[in-house]
Design an enzyme around this catalytic site. Structure first.
Site, PDB file in Angstrom:
ATOM      1  N   GLU A 154       1.745   2.733  12.979  1.00 13.89           N
ATOM      2  CA  GLU A 154       0.687   2.595  11.986  1.00 13.89           C
ATOM      3  C   GLU A 154      -0.405   1.769  12.652  1.00 13.89           C
ATOM      4  O   GLU A 154      -0.424   0.548  12.571  1.00 13.89           O
ATOM      5  CB  GLU A 154       1.229   1.914  10.723  1.00 13.89           C
ATOM      6  CG  GLU A 154       0.312   2.066   9.520  1.00 13.89           C
ATOM      7  CD  GLU A 154      -0.855   1.104   9.538  1.00 13.89           C
ATOM      8  OE1 GLU A 154      -1.866   1.383  10.237  1.00 13.89           O
ATOM      9  OE2 GLU A 154      -0.754   0.068   8.876  1.00 13.89           O
TER      10      GLU A 154
ATOM     11  N   SER B 265       3.298  -9.673  18.254  1.00 10.80           N
ATOM     12  CA  SER B 265       3.138 -10.775  17.314  1.00 10.80           C
ATOM     13  C   SER B 265       4.487 -11.442  17.058  1.00 10.80           C
ATOM     14  O   SER B 265       5.544 -10.822  17.199  1.00 10.80           O
ATOM     15  CB  SER B 265       2.551 -10.250  15.994  1.00 10.80           C
ATOM     16  OG  SER B 265       2.701 -11.202  14.965  1.00 10.80           O
TER      17      SER B 265
ATOM     18  N   ASP C 177       0.873  -1.175   0.000  1.00 15.81           N
ATOM     19  CA  ASP C 177       0.000   0.000   0.000  1.00 15.81           C
ATOM     20  C   ASP C 177       0.911   1.227   0.000  1.00 15.81           C
ATOM     21  O   ASP C 177       1.391   1.673   1.042  1.00 15.81           O
ATOM     22  CB  ASP C 177      -0.898  -0.025   1.237  1.00 15.81           C
ATOM     23  CG  ASP C 177      -1.895   1.118   1.259  1.00 15.81           C
ATOM     24  OD1 ASP C 177      -1.681   2.122   0.536  1.00 15.81           O
ATOM     25  OD2 ASP C 177      -2.879   1.034   2.010  1.00 15.81           O
TER      26      ASP C 177
ATOM     27  N   ILE D 195       2.610  -3.285  24.761  1.00 21.93           N
ATOM     28  CA  ILE D 195       3.178  -2.053  25.292  1.00 21.93           C
ATOM     29  C   ILE D 195       2.608  -1.749  26.675  1.00 21.93           C
ATOM     30  O   ILE D 195       3.289  -1.152  27.522  1.00 21.93           O
ATOM     31  CB  ILE D 195       2.916  -0.873  24.324  1.00 21.93           C
ATOM     32  CG1 ILE D 195       3.716   0.356  24.726  1.00 21.93           C
ATOM     33  CG2 ILE D 195       1.430  -0.564  24.231  1.00 21.93           C
ATOM     34  CD1 ILE D 195       5.206   0.189  24.583  1.00 21.93           C
ATOM     35  N   GLU D 196       1.378  -2.217  26.920  1.00 18.96           N
ATOM     36  CA  GLU D 196       0.764  -1.983  28.232  1.00 18.96           C
ATOM     37  C   GLU D 196       1.486  -2.737  29.348  1.00 18.96           C
ATOM     38  O   GLU D 196       1.416  -2.329  30.514  1.00 18.96           O
ATOM     39  CB  GLU D 196      -0.717  -2.419  28.215  1.00 18.96           C
ATOM     40  CG  GLU D 196      -1.619  -1.595  27.319  1.00 18.96           C
ATOM     41  CD  GLU D 196      -1.649  -2.079  25.868  1.00 18.96           C
ATOM     42  OE1 GLU D 196      -2.507  -1.605  25.120  1.00 18.96           O
ATOM     43  OE2 GLU D 196      -0.804  -2.943  25.493  1.00 18.96           O
TER      44      GLU D 196
ATOM     45  N   HIS E 244      -5.349  -0.103   1.385  1.00 19.03           N
ATOM     46  CA  HIS E 244      -5.837  -1.375   1.925  1.00 19.03           C
ATOM     47  C   HIS E 244      -6.928  -1.160   2.964  1.00 19.03           C
ATOM     48  O   HIS E 244      -7.639  -2.098   3.324  1.00 19.03           O
ATOM     49  CB  HIS E 244      -4.682  -2.194   2.515  1.00 19.03           C
ATOM     50  CG  HIS E 244      -4.230  -1.734   3.866  1.00 19.03           C
ATOM     51  ND1 HIS E 244      -3.444  -0.628   4.060  1.00 19.03           N
ATOM     52  CD2 HIS E 244      -4.467  -2.250   5.099  1.00 19.03           C
ATOM     53  CE1 HIS E 244      -3.214  -0.485   5.351  1.00 19.03           C
ATOM     54  NE2 HIS E 244      -3.806  -1.459   6.007  1.00 19.03           N
TER      55      HIS E 244
ATOM     56  N   GLU F  48     -10.192  -2.219  15.462  1.00 19.03           N
ATOM     57  CA  GLU F  48      -9.063  -2.902  16.111  1.00 19.03           C
ATOM     58  C   GLU F  48      -8.553  -2.179  17.342  1.00 19.03           C
ATOM     59  O   GLU F  48      -7.826  -2.748  18.145  1.00 19.03           O
ATOM     60  CB  GLU F  48      -7.891  -3.160  15.140  1.00 19.03           C
ATOM     61  CG  GLU F  48      -8.229  -4.141  14.037  1.00 19.03           C
ATOM     62  CD  GLU F  48      -7.048  -4.424  13.138  1.00 19.03           C
ATOM     63  OE1 GLU F  48      -6.101  -3.609  13.115  1.00 19.03           O
ATOM     64  OE2 GLU F  48      -7.064  -5.451  12.448  1.00 19.03           O
TER      65      GLU F  48
ATOM     66  N   ASP G 244       6.382  -5.141  19.367  1.00 18.95           N
ATOM     67  CA  ASP G 244       5.263  -5.862  18.748  1.00 18.95           C
ATOM     68  C   ASP G 244       5.003  -7.120  19.562  1.00 18.95           C
ATOM     69  O   ASP G 244       5.947  -7.770  20.026  1.00 18.95           O
ATOM     70  CB  ASP G 244       5.572  -6.227  17.298  1.00 18.95           C
ATOM     71  CG  ASP G 244       4.310  -6.422  16.478  1.00 18.95           C
ATOM     72  OD1 ASP G 244       4.112  -5.673  15.501  1.00 18.95           O
ATOM     73  OD2 ASP G 244       3.497  -7.313  16.817  1.00 18.95           O
TER      74      ASP G 244
ATOM     75  N   ARG H 218       0.040   4.358   2.171  1.00 19.89           N
ATOM     76  CA  ARG H 218       0.377   4.161   3.580  1.00 19.89           C
ATOM     77  C   ARG H 218       1.876   4.231   3.825  1.00 19.89           C
ATOM     78  O   ARG H 218       2.374   5.060   4.594  1.00 19.89           O
ATOM     79  CB  ARG H 218      -0.163   2.804   4.029  1.00 19.89           C
ATOM     80  CG  ARG H 218       0.433   2.276   5.329  1.00 19.89           C
ATOM     81  CD  ARG H 218       0.249   0.775   5.407  1.00 19.89           C
ATOM     82  NE  ARG H 218       0.756   0.205   6.631  1.00 19.89           N
ATOM     83  CZ  ARG H 218       1.986  -0.286   6.781  1.00 19.89           C
ATOM     84  NH1 ARG H 218       2.845  -0.235   5.773  1.00 19.89           N
ATOM     85  NH2 ARG H 218       2.354  -0.816   7.935  1.00 19.89           N
TER      86      ARG H 218
END
Length: 593
Positions: free
Chosen positions: A335, A293, A242, A319-320, A524, A344, A291, A245
């Site tokens: 992003e 993931s 994209d 991050i929390e 996207h 989300e 991240d 973006r």
């Protein structure tokens, strides 16, 4: 393509590196003639050329001597090894090359190894349906007349071309099915109910204190479907490709290297690490990339491969929940945007990072975002989505239509030609001052018809802006509400100074940003379509007045519930609150899942 499993008749391993990964690209690789430098996209055309131009009938040789697949491979590689070349044999001359079936190379496994690297002709031998062609060749007991020979060659070339196109079509259809399946799988993973209700999700005596509406606590007790949906390559490729973006972020950082030079940057939800690497290349002294993931392991490899591991530190987790290796950062890049901007709910995590780690006066990129609403007239879209079920191959399937009190909002790309009304600003979000609780909003709107048309749906989209300082006042409300569909070339110069071009697109502006609206390059994120149960016929100047409410779902705060009420005011009619109560008011509720 059928692939020889592990070894040939003599034990040679066909899974050589030269044979890897051909399934995806073989159809686009030209095949070199056996005797000259010409290339062809079809083996049938290639063999026809070899017969006509070089007097070597490969198919007839195969049939006469009953050569199997491996012998055909050896024959091809032997010819290529010998570099036999006779581009213009004289009529009636002895063929440039002849085979009687007793040649030693036909059983020599040395010729199973490709002479040409990635020889597409070898792969075509396995797929080529030679039976019909062989029967044609073997039926020729004598030399055919020139007319018959020409017809045979022409037909063979035509059939080869047809087969090539059919194979290409099959590949494209497979790609479409794959992309559709991947997208649907992603949506279903996000849609999955992964927030378990009950007191067991929250520790006894503990209550949310960071303004995140209990998201971190709820997520801690649920599964990780959301993060797992970002672990694969496909979704990241879709986002990286994209250009609106990715280049939007890149251009802001590269055009403002003075902002990043020597600074500490935090990348929330780093994915493949692309934004972190942009920041490092822009001059950041240190970048912390976070991240939750498993994609972060590939991001680490990407950082090392680009020799940026001395600048970028990657941290896996939410991050929390993390304690970062720095106390404060100067810039936060992320992003985080989802469909309709807020789907989300990742902005909540960015705001947690802002409150904990961003130094006073620090910058968020992007710094602000804006949600818009307009109306579209698109009968084809309406027929494809809503009316399709009225006639499915001659059958009615009304039960498949969206019904009940709540409808699903669609996510799709809508052409700008479908827009038939002005736009209204629903939400203006300053990322430096907003809080998670403010991301649930209710806003009134007025959409004025710019043409006589039938409104089939309302359309939502968002813009984002990158400022050099978070303290920047940004565009005014009036500027944000200006039309986004003005034709610049037809505007008077004076009026053009206040036109609806986004501020970051104006020559005098130092801002950056991008739009996901129908008037811009498709992204996207696409647009969010709210189909109307009953289309509204509007005359030029008619106005649609209403209220748009958006809130996180009570059962899954990453999803959105939306409530829209609206009524039509005819052009020229004076609008008053008392008058509005007398008009027919419609209410529709939507879910974005």
């Amino acid at each position: 393509m059928s692939v020889v499993s592990s070894c040939s008749e003599s034990g040679w391993d066909t899974q050589d590196d030269r044979w890897d990964d051909w399934e995806d690209g073989e159809m686009d690789t030209p095949m070199k003639c056996l005797f000259c430098s010409q290339t062809f996209n079809s083996s049938a055309i290639l063999f026809g050329h070899a017969k006509q131009a070089h007097s070597f009938d490969f198919l007839k040789v195969r049939a006469d001597h009953e050569l199997d697949f491996y012998q055909c491979m050896r024959l091809v590689n032997y010819i290529r090894t010998r570099e036999i070349n006779d581009l213009d044999p004289a009529n009636g001359a002895t063929p440039v090359f002849a085979v009687d079936g007793s040649e030693a190379f036909l059983s020599d496994d040395a010729y199973l190894k490709p002479t040409l690297a990635e020889d597409a002709l070898l792969y075509a031998l396995d797929e080529l349906d030679l039976d019909d062609a062989v029967s044609v060749a073997s039926s020729c007991t004598g030399k055919p007349d020139m007319a018959a020979s020409a017809d045979t060659l022409e037909e063979r070339e035509l059939m080869g071309r047809i087969k090539e196109l059919e194979q290409q079509l099959t590949m494209r259809e497979r790609d479409v099915r794959s992309i559709t399946s991947q997208f649907e799988e992603y949506r279903q993973m996000v849609k999955h109910q992964f927030y378990n209700a009950g007191d067991d999700l929250q520790k006894e005596g503990e209550s949310p204190t960071d303004g995140s509406s209990g998201m971190a606590q709820s997520e801690a007790g649920g599964s990780d479907y959301y993060f797992n949906s970002y672990a694969g390559n496909d979704i990241h490729m879709q986002m990286l490709q994209d250009k609106v973006r990715t280049e939007g972020y890149r251009d802001f950082m590269y055009d403002n290297k003075g902002l990043f030079k020597g600074k500490v940057v935090l990348d929330v939800g780093c994915g493949t690490g692309i934004l972190s690497m942009f920041a490092a290349r822009a001059g950041a002294a240190k970048v912390i990339a976070v991240d939750n993931s498993d994609i972060i392991h590939k991001a680490q490899a990407n950082v090392i491969e680009n020799n940026l591991d001395g600048i970028i530190t990657l941290v896996k987790g939410k991050i929390e929940d993390l304690e970062l290796p720095v106390e404060k950062v100067d810039i936060i890049v992320s992003e985080w945007m989802g469909y309709f901007l807020l789907f989300e709910a990742m902005l909540d995590s960015v705001l947690v990072a802002r409150d904990r780690y961003l130094t006073p006066g620090g910058l968020l990129a992007p710094s602000a975002s804006y949600i818009y609403l307009t109306a579209i007239s698109d009968e084809d879209y309406m027929n494809d989505r809503a009316n399709y079920w009225d006639n499915v191959y001659g059958f009615k399937m009304s039960s498949m239509k969206q019904g009940g009190s709540v409808m699903e909002a669609d996510v799709d790309v809508v052409p700008s030609s479908s827009v038939m009304a002005t736009r209204a600003l629903l939400a203006e979000i300053d990322h430096g001052t907003t809080s998670p609780s403010k991301l649930d909003f209710s806003s009134s709107f007025v959409l004025k018809a710019t043409q006589k048309a039938t409104a089939h749906a309302l359309l939502g989209y968002f813009d984002v802006a990158f400022s050099r300082t978070q303290a920047s006042s940004g565009p005014s409300y009036e500027e944000l509400c200006l039309s986004a569909y003005t034709n610049d070339e037809e505007m008077p110069a004076k009026a053009r100074q206040a036109d609806g071009r986004a501020l970051w697109k104006r020559p005098e502006s130092s801002m950056h940003g991008f739009t996901t609206g129908p008037h811009g390059t498709p992204t996207h994120w696409k647009q969010t379509v709210f189909l109307l149960r009953e289309p509204i016929c509007m005359e030029l100047g008619d106005e649609l007045h209403g209220t748009f409410t958006c809130a996180k779902s009570a059962t899954n705060p990453r999803e959105l519930d939306m409530d829209i009420t609206y009524y039509l005011v005819a052009a020229g009619e004076k609008h008053t609150e008392d008058g509005a109560r007398k008009l027919s008011v419609t209410r529709q509720r939507y879910q974005l899942r």
